[in-house]
Design a protein around this motif. Structure first.
Motif, PDB file in Angstrom:
ATOM      1  N   GLY A 142     -15.571  68.652  29.353  1.00 16.10           N
ATOM      2  CA  GLY A 142     -15.901  68.739  27.937  1.00 16.10           C
ATOM      3  C   GLY A 142     -14.768  68.400  26.989  1.00 16.10           C
ATOM      4  O   GLY A 142     -14.903  68.528  25.780  1.00 16.10           O
ATOM      5  N   LYS A 143     -13.645  67.945  27.522  1.00 14.92           N
ATOM      6  CA  LYS A 143     -12.483  67.633  26.691  1.00 14.92           C
ATOM      7  C   LYS A 143     -12.460  66.142  26.337  1.00 14.92           C
ATOM      8  O   LYS A 143     -13.055  65.310  27.010  1.00 14.92           O
ATOM      9  N   SER A 144     -11.731  65.823  25.268  1.00 15.82           N
ATOM     10  CA  SER A 144     -11.577  64.436  24.825  1.00 15.82           C
ATOM     11  C   SER A 144     -10.636  63.686  25.766  1.00 15.82           C
ATOM     12  O   SER A 144      -9.901  64.303  26.550  1.00 15.82           O
ATOM     13  N   LEU A 145     -10.615  62.367  25.641  1.00 17.27           N
ATOM     14  CA  LEU A 145      -9.711  61.551  26.453  1.00 17.27           C
ATOM     15  C   LEU A 145      -8.258  61.954  26.194  1.00 17.27           C
ATOM     16  O   LEU A 145      -7.466  62.048  27.134  1.00 17.27           O
ATOM     17  N   GLU A 146      -7.911  62.220  24.967  1.00 19.12           N
ATOM     18  CA  GLU A 146      -6.539  62.632  24.641  1.00 19.12           C
ATOM     19  C   GLU A 146      -6.191  63.947  25.342  1.00 19.12           C
ATOM     20  O   GLU A 146      -5.112  64.075  25.928  1.00 19.12           O
ATOM     21  N   GLU A 147      -7.103  64.902  25.327  1.00 20.06           N
ATOM     22  CA  GLU A 147      -6.871  66.187  25.987  1.00 20.06           C
ATOM     23  C   GLU A 147      -6.790  66.027  27.503  1.00 20.06           C
ATOM     24  O   GLU A 147      -5.930  66.630  28.155  1.00 20.06           O
ATOM     25  N   VAL A 148      -7.678  65.218  28.064  1.00 16.78           N
ATOM     26  CA  VAL A 148      -7.680  65.010  29.513  1.00 16.78           C
ATOM     27  C   VAL A 148      -6.422  64.257  29.944  1.00 16.78           C
ATOM     28  O   VAL A 148      -5.853  64.549  30.999  1.00 16.78           O
ATOM     29  N   SER A 149      -5.964  63.331  29.125  1.00 16.55           N
ATOM     30  CA  SER A 149      -4.719  62.619  29.441  1.00 16.55           C
ATOM     31  C   SER A 149      -3.538  63.581  29.449  1.00 16.55           C
ATOM     32  O   SER A 149      -2.636  63.465  30.289  1.00 16.55           O
ATOM     33  N   ALA A 150      -3.530  64.555  28.547  1.00 20.94           N
ATOM     34  CA  ALA A 150      -2.465  65.569  28.537  1.00 20.94           C
ATOM     35  C   ALA A 150      -2.556  66.435  29.797  1.00 20.94           C
ATOM     36  O   ALA A 150      -1.526  66.779  30.389  1.00 20.94           O
ATOM     37  N   ILE A 151      -3.762  66.782  30.216  1.00 26.32           N
ATOM     38  CA  ILE A 151      -3.957  67.540  31.456  1.00 26.32           C
ATOM     39  C   ILE A 151      -3.461  66.715  32.643  1.00 26.32           C
ATOM     40  O   ILE A 151      -2.761  67.223  33.523  1.00 26.32           O
ATOM     41  N   ARG A 152      -3.808  65.447  32.660  1.00 25.32           N
ATOM     42  CA  ARG A 152      -3.343  64.524  33.718  1.00 25.32           C
ATOM     43  C   ARG A 152      -1.822  64.532  33.796  1.00 25.32           C
ATOM     44  O   ARG A 152      -1.240  64.607  34.874  1.00 25.32           O
ATOM     45  N   ASP A 153      -1.166  64.501  32.642  1.00 22.04           N
ATOM     46  CA  ASP A 153       0.295  64.488  32.611  1.00 22.04           C
ATOM     47  C   ASP A 153       0.873  65.815  33.116  1.00 22.04           C
ATOM     48  O   ASP A 153       1.899  65.823  33.803  1.00 22.04           O
ATOM     49  N   GLN A 154       0.224  66.930  32.800  1.00 21.19           N
ATOM     50  CA  GLN A 154       0.655  68.229  33.322  1.00 21.19           C
ATOM     51  C   GLN A 154       0.569  68.248  34.848  1.00 21.19           C
ATOM     52  O   GLN A 154       1.483  68.724  35.527  1.00 21.19           O
ATOM     53  N   ILE A 155      -0.554  67.741  35.358  1.00 17.97           N
ATOM     54  CA  ILE A 155      -0.737  67.700  36.814  1.00 17.97           C
ATOM     55  C   ILE A 155       0.335  66.817  37.455  1.00 17.97           C
ATOM     56  O   ILE A 155       0.911  67.175  38.481  1.00 17.97           O
ATOM     57  N   THR A 156       0.619  65.679  36.842  1.00 23.78           N
ATOM     58  CA  THR A 156       1.636  64.767  37.375  1.00 23.78           C
ATOM     59  C   THR A 156       2.996  65.464  37.456  1.00 23.78           C
ATOM     60  O   THR A 156       3.688  65.372  38.483  1.00 23.78           O
ATOM     61  N   GLU A 157       3.376  66.179  36.415  1.00 28.50           N
ATOM     62  CA  GLU A 157       4.649  66.916  36.424  1.00 28.50           C
ATOM     63  C   GLU A 157       4.664  67.966  37.533  1.00 28.50           C
ATOM     64  O   GLU A 157       5.662  68.114  38.247  1.00 28.50           O
ATOM     65  N   ARG A 158       3.563  68.690  37.692  1.00 33.33           N
ATOM     66  CA  ARG A 158       3.495  69.731  38.721  1.00 33.33           C
ATOM     67  C   ARG A 158       3.567  69.132  40.123  1.00 33.33           C
ATOM     68  O   ARG A 158       4.214  69.702  41.008  1.00 33.33           O
ATOM     69  N   VAL A 159       2.892  67.994  40.326  1.00 35.43           N
ATOM     70  CA  VAL A 159       2.923  67.345  41.647  1.00 35.43           C
ATOM     71  C   VAL A 159       4.339  66.872  41.955  1.00 35.43           C
ATOM     72  O   VAL A 159       4.834  67.070  43.074  1.00 35.43           O
ATOM     73  N   HIS A 160       5.007  66.249  40.987  1.00 30.17           N
ATOM     74  CA  HIS A 160       6.411  65.836  41.196  1.00 30.17           C
ATOM     75  C   HIS A 160       7.259  67.034  41.616  1.00 30.17           C
ATOM     76  O   HIS A 160       8.024  66.953  42.578  1.00 30.17           O
ATOM     77  N   ASP A 161       7.130  68.144  40.889  1.00 32.09           N
ATOM     78  CA  ASP A 161       7.898  69.346  41.185  1.00 32.09           C
ATOM     79  C   ASP A 161       7.581  69.872  42.589  1.00 32.09           C
ATOM     80  O   ASP A 161       8.488  70.203  43.349  1.00 32.09           O
ATOM     81  N   LEU A 162       6.307  69.951  42.932  1.00 31.84           N
ATOM     82  CA  LEU A 162       5.907  70.448  44.256  1.00 31.84           C
ATOM     83  C   LEU A 162       6.486  69.572  45.359  1.00 31.84           C
ATOM     84  O   LEU A 162       7.042  70.074  46.337  1.00 31.84           O
ATOM     85  N   LEU A 163       6.374  68.275  45.222  1.00 30.70           N
ATOM     86  CA  LEU A 163       6.886  67.369  46.254  1.00 30.70           C
ATOM     87  C   LEU A 163       8.406  67.498  46.408  1.00 30.70           C
ATOM     88  O   LEU A 163       8.923  67.454  47.527  1.00 30.70           O
ATOM     89  N   ARG A 164       9.124  67.688  45.305  1.00 26.69           N
ATOM     90  CA  ARG A 164      10.582  67.902  45.383  1.00 26.69           C
ATOM     91  C   ARG A 164      10.893  69.192  46.144  1.00 26.69           C
ATOM     92  O   ARG A 164      11.775  69.226  46.991  1.00 26.69           O
ATOM     93  N   ARG A 165      10.158  70.259  45.832  1.00 28.99           N
ATOM     94  CA  ARG A 165      10.408  71.540  46.495  1.00 28.99           C
ATOM     95  C   ARG A 165      10.069  71.479  47.977  1.00 28.99           C
ATOM     96  O   ARG A 165      10.797  72.029  48.811  1.00 28.99           O
ATOM     97  N   ILE A 166       8.987  70.801  48.325  1.00 27.50           N
ATOM     98  CA  ILE A 166       8.620  70.674  49.751  1.00 27.50           C
ATOM     99  C   ILE A 166       9.682  69.863  50.490  1.00 27.50           C
ATOM    100  O   ILE A 166      10.099  70.222  51.588  1.00 27.50           O
ATOM    101  N   ALA A 167      10.142  68.778  49.883  1.00 28.03           N
ATOM    102  CA  ALA A 167      11.159  67.940  50.512  1.00 28.03           C
ATOM    103  C   ALA A 167      12.454  68.729  50.740  1.00 28.03           C
ATOM    104  O   ALA A 167      13.134  68.540  51.753  1.00 28.03           O
ATOM    105  N   ALA A 168      12.765  69.646  49.838  1.00 26.62           N
ATOM    106  CA  ALA A 168      13.994  70.425  49.942  1.00 26.62           C
ATOM    107  C   ALA A 168      13.959  71.425  51.094  1.00 26.62           C
ATOM    108  O   ALA A 168      15.010  71.794  51.614  1.00 26.62           O
ATOM    109  N   ILE A 169      12.761  71.846  51.522  1.00 26.76           N
ATOM    110  CA  ILE A 169      12.687  72.827  52.612  1.00 26.76           C
ATOM    111  C   ILE A 169      12.398  72.190  53.962  1.00 26.76           C
ATOM    112  O   ILE A 169      12.364  72.870  54.960  1.00 26.76           O
ATOM    113  N   ARG A 170      12.194  70.918  53.990  1.00 28.89           N
ATOM    114  CA  ARG A 170      11.912  70.235  55.262  1.00 28.89           C
ATOM    115  C   ARG A 170      13.143  69.740  55.919  1.00 28.89           C
ATOM    116  O   ARG A 170      14.139  69.484  55.520  1.00 28.89           O
TER     117      ARG A 170
END
Length: 115
Positions: A87-115
């Motif tokens: 139910g969100k606008s394209l602008e709102e969904v794009s901001a959500i997409r960017d939040q997810i992208t930041e979180r995925v980058h962070d998660l992948l860095r943390r996983i790489a650090a413990i492997r």
């Protein structure tokens, strides 16, 4: 969105599964459009999260499913407080997409650090 983003960023050999506690019948058109804005598209139709998917996972990232998500001891869990794009606008969904992208980058860095 998270599946497409994670698959685009994860190193080779990392398997990404995506499912939801109450999945829609198909990816929402605004989500598809937001992903297209960064050159991605959904990989699969939305599907139900099942215990057998969690049992074969090392990490489970949830976005507000709470008690409805299966819990398996030994699996790493994180719940990301990210708004539902429904139910969100394209602008709102794009901001959500960017939040997810930041979180995925962070998660992948943390996983790489413990492997």
């Amino acid at each position: 969105m998270a599946e497409a983003i994670a698959k685009s960023l994860a190193p080779e050999g990392v398997e990404i599964l995506s499912a939801g506690s109450e999945p829609a019948d198909e990816a929402h058109p605004v989500v598809v459009e937001a992903l297209a804005g960064i050159g991605l598209k959904p990989y699969s139709q939305p599907k139900q999260l099942k215990r057998e998917n969690v049992e074969v996972s090392d990490w489970v990232i949830t976005m507000g499913c709470g008690e409805s998500c299966p819990y398996v001891p030994g699996v790493h869990y994180e719940d990301w407080d990210i708004p539902d794009p429904h139910g969100k606008s394209l602008e709102e969904v794009s901001a959500i997409r960017d939040q997810i992208t930041e979180r995925v980058h962070d998660l992948l860095r943390r996983i790489a650090a413990i492997r």
